[in-house]
Motif scaffolding. Structure first.
Motif, mmCIF file in Angstrom:
data_model
loop_
_atom_site.group_PDB
_atom_site.id
_atom_site.type_symbol
_atom_site.label_atom_id
_atom_site.label_comp_id
_atom_site.label_asym_id
_atom_site.label_seq_id
_atom_site.Cartn_x
_atom_site.Cartn_y
_atom_site.Cartn_z
ATOM 1 N N MET A 160 0.822 -1.209 0.000
ATOM 2 C CA MET A 160 0.000 0.000 0.000
ATOM 3 C C MET A 160 0.855 1.257 0.000
ATOM 4 N N GLN A 161 1.946 1.232 0.744
ATOM 5 C CA GLN A 161 2.766 2.442 0.850
ATOM 6 C C GLN A 161 3.394 2.827 -0.493
ATOM 7 N N SER A 162 3.614 1.839 -1.360
ATOM 8 C CA SER A 162 4.215 2.143 -2.662
ATOM 9 C C SER A 162 3.247 2.886 -3.573
ATOM 10 N N LEU A 163 1.965 2.891 -3.242
ATOM 11 C CA LEU A 163 0.974 3.602 -4.036
ATOM 12 C C LEU A 163 0.835 5.060 -3.619
ATOM 13 N N MET A 164 1.399 5.404 -2.473
ATOM 14 C CA MET A 164 1.192 6.740 -1.925
ATOM 15 C C MET A 164 2.057 7.780 -2.637
ATOM 16 N N PRO A 165 1.612 9.041 -2.647
ATOM 17 C CA PRO A 165 2.431 10.113 -3.227
ATOM 18 C C PRO A 165 3.785 10.194 -2.537
ATOM 19 N N ARG A 166 4.779 10.685 -3.266
ATOM 20 C CA ARG A 166 6.138 10.759 -2.749
ATOM 21 C C ARG A 166 6.599 12.204 -2.655
ATOM 22 N N LEU A 167 7.525 12.419 -1.766
ATOM 23 C CA LEU A 167 8.176 13.710 -1.589
ATOM 24 C C LEU A 167 9.660 13.543 -1.872
ATOM 25 N N ALA A 168 10.211 14.419 -2.718
ATOM 26 C CA ALA A 168 11.649 14.412 -2.991
ATOM 27 C C ALA A 168 12.268 15.657 -2.374
ATOM 28 N N VAL A 169 13.325 15.462 -1.611
ATOM 29 C CA VAL A 169 14.059 16.553 -0.974
ATOM 30 C C VAL A 169 15.423 16.646 -1.650
ATOM 31 N N ASN A 170 15.645 17.744 -2.364
ATOM 32 C CA ASN A 170 16.879 17.907 -3.146
ATOM 33 C C ASN A 170 17.135 16.696 -4.044
ATOM 34 N N GLY A 171 16.045 16.203 -4.653
ATOM 35 C CA GLY A 171 16.152 15.115 -5.600
ATOM 36 C C GLY A 171 16.100 13.731 -5.006
ATOM 37 N N GLN A 172 16.139 13.613 -3.677
ATOM 38 C CA GLN A 172 16.114 12.316 -3.016
ATOM 39 C C GLN A 172 14.683 11.982 -2.605
ATOM 40 N N SER A 173 14.089 10.984 -3.243
ATOM 41 C CA SER A 173 12.708 10.623 -2.975
ATOM 42 C C SER A 173 12.607 9.802 -1.703
ATOM 43 N N ARG A 174 11.522 10.028 -0.963
ATOM 44 C CA ARG A 174 11.310 9.289 0.282
ATOM 45 C C ARG A 174 9.833 9.286 0.633
ATOM 46 N N GLY A 175 9.472 8.435 1.590
ATOM 47 C CA GLY A 175 8.096 8.406 2.063
ATOM 48 C C GLY A 175 7.699 9.744 2.654
ATOM 49 N N TRP A 176 6.515 10.177 2.345
ATOM 50 C CA TRP A 176 6.053 11.506 2.770
ATOM 51 C C TRP A 176 4.914 11.373 3.761
ATOM 52 N N ILE A 177 3.947 10.521 3.401
ATOM 53 C CA ILE A 177 2.799 10.283 4.261
ATOM 54 C C ILE A 177 2.564 8.788 4.341
ATOM 55 N N GLN A 178 2.080 8.351 5.460
ATOM 56 C CA GLN A 178 1.808 6.942 5.668
ATOM 57 C C GLN A 178 0.319 6.674 5.456
ATOM 58 N N ALA A 179 0.032 5.634 4.705
ATOM 59 C CA ALA A 179 -1.352 5.350 4.336
ATOM 60 C C ALA A 179 -2.230 5.161 5.558
ATOM 61 N N GLU A 180 -1.714 4.465 6.573
ATOM 62 C CA GLU A 180 -2.565 4.153 7.725
ATOM 63 C C GLU A 180 -2.962 5.381 8.527
ATOM 64 N N ASP A 181 -2.284 6.498 8.315
ATOM 65 C CA ASP A 181 -2.600 7.704 9.066
ATOM 66 C C ASP A 181 -3.571 8.623 8.319
ATOM 67 N N CYS A 182 -3.962 8.260 7.098
ATOM 68 C CA CYS A 182 -4.894 9.093 6.346
ATOM 69 C C CYS A 182 -6.310 8.940 6.899
ATOM 70 N N LEU A 183 -7.059 10.011 6.793
ATOM 71 C CA LEU A 183 -8.440 10.036 7.279
ATOM 72 C C LEU A 183 -9.380 9.603 6.170
ATOM 73 N N ILE A 184 -10.330 8.722 6.513
ATOM 74 C CA ILE A 184 -11.322 8.264 5.548
ATOM 75 C C ILE A 184 -12.707 8.506 6.136
ATOM 76 N N PRO A 185 -13.766 8.417 5.319
ATOM 77 C CA PRO A 185 -15.110 8.694 5.832
ATOM 78 C C PRO A 185 -15.527 7.736 6.939
ATOM 79 N N GLU A 186 -16.161 8.261 7.952
ATOM 80 C CA GLU A 186 -16.608 7.460 9.085
ATOM 81 C C GLU A 186 -17.636 6.416 8.661
ATOM 82 N N GLN A 187 -18.498 6.769 7.677
ATOM 83 C CA GLN A 187 -19.571 5.860 7.301
ATOM 84 C C GLN A 187 -19.175 4.882 6.199
#
Length: 647
Positions: A260-287
């Motif tokens: 799942m984490q490989s599907l998430m958007p990435r952040l590159a800092v000075n050209g070095q790509s790394r994990g930016w946000i973790q899927a399990e911490d994203c908010l989804i609809p309660e219902q």
């Protein structure tokens, strides 16, 4: 908690941020004959929660899988006003203390502006031009800042002390096939280049941050830079338009075997790509149920311009078209059918999701829709328009109750049944000032409505004024005066489709009006200025207006693009010209006046056309600087005909 990356990046995370371990368990595909059924991806309208890794992963993958199916109906995203005096003009913003990205920034001596690519130039990459003010009030170039990015659009600049932030982004264009396959054309990305300007003659880049997604908007409060991006998850290898069981199962199996984490958007800092946000911490609809899913993310990112290692983010599923920010909270507004979904995020440490709400209607399309939102005394005011059965405009006032943005009052209502606007009229501008709202509607004439919001439980229409034309932008002034900028309109006898002659509203050209609103029940247009065959970019971009204030005296500079038809001997039917109109307003109590002090004319003799919408200006004392195209011109307010430059 904070996760540290060696040497550079700190990513703040919490309920409202996206953090955790980079190691996300990979679910094993189940050996079944066909993929399970999932619901079509829809935007939910209720509250958001953080249910944990398994539920978030299921929801996001369900959404991505549903978008791969044939016939899917997947959705695709498309404080009080400050009267402070300054010695030079600054970016004209919606809210005091909440800065907005603009093309031009100035600190009193050094000027920075984004130079746009020109089709007729060989090297047409955008750059930032750095200029220094000289003793004779002219400007000279110090240097040019090339941008180490392939993105060809500069969205704007932010300047704070010795930090300059330059924001680039790709255009937010996605086709349905792009969501589930490879990106078509330019990949959606946003780049923030942060420079140290403490020595303007030797500016150094501090860091470059590049994040996946397209830019919804940005704001700055003091040292903190806020960006909101939207990302549609994608997976290479998914077959779009899956209709048969074998293809469906192939897509489903591929998704289940993908981390799942490989599907998430990435952040590159000075050209070095790394994990930016973790899927399990994203908010989804309660219902959301087990068969529901939606794979589009909204991400709020905060960057400390003084310490760019300090980055925090908040991740939620959903879509939005508009961003509004007060000094305390950020609101995202998105359209779902004929309703507007609102999400509230506190600008706390860490960023914190607060509540969600819903109002009938949309924010419309005229001018800047986010001007329809305003936060005041813990209430959110929203003007919405319902086009489902005719046209109905409403003022909605909401207050946070737990995780719900609850509707506490509305106009019209049973006690105040007067409609906002006549039948068929659309809203062209909205402006809030403390406990009042000003709304301009238009179809044939321009009604200006004044709403009393001092009691949020009992809003009321105080007064209105009808006059020809309309104002697309409203600017509050001292002593209960209001400046309106828009179009002059006349009613002319013209043949209709049936051949019958009817009175038809015809736009004549730009119009500037001065309103007296001291008696809200009886507003008055004190004076107006009209220019035929012209418009000002201020009508659709408030940042094109420059303001210099001293006490009750105002100086306004606004770009004007005008055109003229040629005589019979001329083969060109449209001949554009550009100038900077200089307008003075005396807002003294009982003595208000409006006047044009002149026009600073740009030299368009080289035949190159530059759209006036990107024009900007700068006022400092008696000096006027006009940025047209990529050239800077200078004149005195008292003698605008004597133009020097370009610099």
């Amino acid at each position: 908690m904070k996760k540290r990356f060696p040497g550079l990046l700190i990513l703040a995370v919490s309920l409202s941020a996206c953090s955790g371990s980079d190691d996300t368990s990979t679910p094993s595909p189940q050996p079944v004959d066909s993929a399970p059924a999932v619901n079509a991806p829809v935007t939910f309208t209720g509250n958001l929660i953080q249910p944990g890794e398994q539920a978030v992963s299921r929801f996001l993958k369900n959404g991505l899988y549903a978008q791969s199916l044939a016939g899917s109906d997947a959705e695709v995203a498309s404080p009080s006003f400050s009267f402070a005096d300054t010695n030079h003009s600054v970016t004209n913003t919606q809210e005091a203390g909440v800065d907005e990205a603009d093309r031009l920034e100035y600190d009193g001596e050094f000027l920075y502006y984004a130079a746009y690519p020109a089709w007729y130039e060989v090297d047409n990459q955008p750059y930032v031009r750095v200029m220094q003010r000289q003793h004779d009030q002219s400007f000279s170039e110090l240097t040019r800042l090339p941008l180490a990015t392939e993105l060809g659009q500069i969205n704007g600049l932010y300047l704070d002390d010795n930090r300059l932030a330059v924001i680039n982004s790709s255009f937010p264009i996605m086709l349905f096939a792009d969501i589930v396959g490879s990106w078509g054309g330019e990949k959606n990305q946003v780049t923030v280049s942060l420079f140290n300007t403490s020595s303007p003659d030797s500016i150094e880049q501090v860091v470059q941050l590049q994040m996946d997604g397209w830019l919804l908007g940005s704001r700055r409060i003091e040292k903190q830079l806020y960006l909101v991006t939207s990302s549609a998850l994608s997976l290479e290898g998914l077959i779009a338009g899956a209709a048969d069981d074998e293809t469906k199962w192939r897509n489903y199996n591929l998704l289940q075997s993908t981390d799942m984490q490989s599907l998430m958007p990435r952040l590159a800092v000075n050209g070095q790509s790394r994990g930016w946000i973790q899927a399990e911490d994203c908010l989804i609809p309660e219902q959301a149920g087990e068969q529901d899913g939606y794979s589009q993310l909204l991400i709020v990112t905060r960057i400390n311009m003084d310490n760019p290692q300090d980055i925090s983010a908040l991740c939620m599923t959903g879509q939005a078209e508009n961003l509004y920010m007060s000094a305390q909270n950020l609101y995202l507004a998105g359209t779902v059918e004929n309703q507007t979904v609102l999400h509230k995020v506190a600008l706390s440490e860490p960023l914190s999701y607060q509540a969600s709400g819903l109002v009938d209607g949309t924010l419309g399309w005229q001018a800047n829709p986010y001007f329809r939102l305003s936060e005041h005394d813990n209430h959110l005011r929203v003007v919405s328009s319902d086009y489902s059965d005719g046209t109905t405009h409403r003022l909605n006032i909401l207050a946070q109750q737990g995780q719900n943005l609850a509707l506490v009052s509305q106009l019209p209502n049973d006690n105040q049944p007067e409609a906002i606007g006549k039948p068929g009229e659309d809203i062209y501008s909205v402006r809030y000032l403390d406990d009042r709202a000003y709304i301009v509607t238009f179809e044939r004439t321009d009604p200006l409505y004044i709403l009393d919001l001092s009691n949020p439980l009992q809003p009321m229409v105080e007064g209105s004024l009808e006059l020809p034309g309309f104002s697309s932008y409203l600017h509050p002034l001292e002593n209960n005066y209001l400046l309106g900028i828009g179009q002059d309109v006349s009613l002319q006898d013209l043949p209709g489709e049936d051949g019958q002659v009817t009175q038809t509203p015809v736009r004549e050209g730009m119009k500037v009006s001065l309103f007296d609103i001291n008696d809200p029940a009886h507003p008055i247009e004190l004076a107006s200025i009209a220019r035929d065959n012209s418009f000002t970019p201020v009508e659709f971009d408030h940042k094109a207006l420059s303001v210099l204030k001293e006490g009750d005296q105002y100086r306004f500079a606004m770009p004007v693009e005008h055109w003229q038809t040629c005589d019979e001997a001329c083969t060109t039917l449209w001949a554009p010209g550009h100038s900077l109109m200089l307008v003075s307003v005396d807002a003294s109590p009982g003595m208000a006046s409006l006047s044009v002090d002149g026009q600073l004319q740009a030299d368009d003799s080289d035949g190159s056309y530059h759209f006036g919408g990107a024009d900007r200006s700068l006022l400092q004392g008696d000096n006027v600087y006009y940025l047209h195209g990529n050239q800077l011109w200078h004149a005195k307010w008292t003698n605008p005909d004597l133009v020097s430059g370009p610099y």
